[in-house]
Structure formats: C-alpha cells, structure tokens
Scaffold this active site. Structure first.
Site, PDB file in Angstrom:
ATOM      1  N   ASN A  24       1.066  -1.245  -0.018  1.00 45.08           N
ATOM      2  CA  ASN A  24      -0.163  -0.076   0.057  1.00 45.08           C
ATOM      3  C   ASN A  24       0.890   1.225  -0.047  1.00 45.08           C
ATOM      4  OD1 ASN A  24       0.887   0.490   2.627  1.00 45.08           O
ATOM      5  ND2 ASN A  24      -0.907  -0.538   3.570  1.00 45.08           N
ATOM      6  N   GLY A  61      -5.590   3.278  -2.158  1.00 44.58           N
ATOM      7  CA  GLY A  61      -7.039   3.564  -1.429  1.00 44.58           C
ATOM      8  C   GLY A  61      -8.008   4.048  -2.726  1.00 44.58           C
ATOM      9  N   ASP A  90      -6.222  -6.588   1.646  1.00 45.67           N
ATOM     10  CA  ASP A  90      -6.145  -8.230   1.840  1.00 45.67           C
ATOM     11  C   ASP A  90      -7.389  -8.689   0.552  1.00 45.67           C
ATOM     12  OD1 ASP A  90      -4.379  -8.313   3.678  1.00 45.67           O
ATOM     13  OD2 ASP A  90      -5.639  -8.231   5.168  1.00 45.67           O
TER      14      ASP A  90
END
Length: 160
Positions: A24, A61, A90
């Site tokens: 991320n 995101g 995940d």
C-alpha cells in the site's frame, strides 16, 4: 505474491526473485526509504528495480492502484462510500491473485480486484464478512456500467 505489511526490516536481497509485491502507500514509502511518494508510477517501477521484484502493484486507496507489469498500468478506484477500510488491501490482493490464477490479463485482474475492494469497504461489518461473492462482484460491475467480461469469465471457469 507478497503483501509486505506489517513491514519488517529487509535486507537487500530478501525480495529478489519475487514475482509480485503489493504494497500500500505506506509500505511503498518504507520500501523506497523516502518521506513520501509524489509519483506512484515511478514508485512502482522503482520498487521492482530496487528490490529485484518482477512486478509491483501499489494500492492507493480511493485513488486506485498503479502497477508496473512490463509496462505501467493504472486502475482507478470505484467511487463508493467507504465505511470500514480494514482488510481492503487483503481483499484486493486475494482477488487479484484469484483472477491471475484463473488466466485473466493483469488489467482485468486489477479491475476485478478494485471492485472487490470497493465492495468490501462499503459496509461497516468486519472485513471477512464484507468480502463479496463472485455474483455480487458481477452485479457491482454491471451496476457501475463496466464491461462484465472479467467477472463473466471468472464465473464460467469451474474450479473445484
């Protein structure tokens, strides 16, 4: 395939030969040892180069994901009302792996994964209970006006 969170100290060759890493934004910053990332396209390429990884997918995101996969691929996120983002990464990684293992092109796998992640954050429920069924993803993509070839293909492939 590896999602590197939570991050631990890594030595130079620890990731060499890895096929896919999916950090991320925070994990990408740590992998690149920078204060922040202004260009995620360059960051995805740099993770591959620095760590000897074949392919990198940086999840961003609500801004989507950027992948370096022999070429740059950008996938926007679906616009949803996020209620609980725990487990979204995940959900993204697992559904991307599923799609790739079932033979989809990386661009299709990323879009499928973006849909799964969007659905998973759209409920306040615990992450594992918010993960959608394949039929739910198919309906979500259809409602979003997306070409449903990806989810239709996955539904046609019968695996035990």
């Amino acid at each position: 395939m590896l999602t590197p969170g939570p991050m631990v100290a890594l030595k130079k060759n620890d990731l060499e030969g890895l096929d896919i890493i999916i950090p991320n934004e925070t994990e990408a910053v740590e992998l690149l040892e920078v204060g922040e990332i202004s260009d995620y396209r360059a960051a995805a390429r740099e993770v591959c180069s620095r760590w000897g990884v074949s392919n990198t997918i940086v999840t961003c995101g609500s801004r989507g994901a950027v992948a370096w996969w022999d070429a740059l691929i950008e996938v926007p996120a679906f616009n949803v009302d996020a209620k609980n983002t725990i487990g979204a990464g995940d959900a993204f990684a697992a559904s991307c792996a599923l799609a790739l293992c079932r033979g989809l092109y990386i661009s299709q796998a990323l879009r499928f994964a973006a849909a799964v992640a969007a659905i998973s954050v759209s409920t306040a429920a615990a992450p594992w209970t918010s993960y959608p069924t394949l039929d739910h993803v198919h309906d979500f993509l259809a409602d979003a006006g997306e070409d449903d070839q990806t989810s239709s293909y996955l539904r046609l492939v019968n695996y035990p």
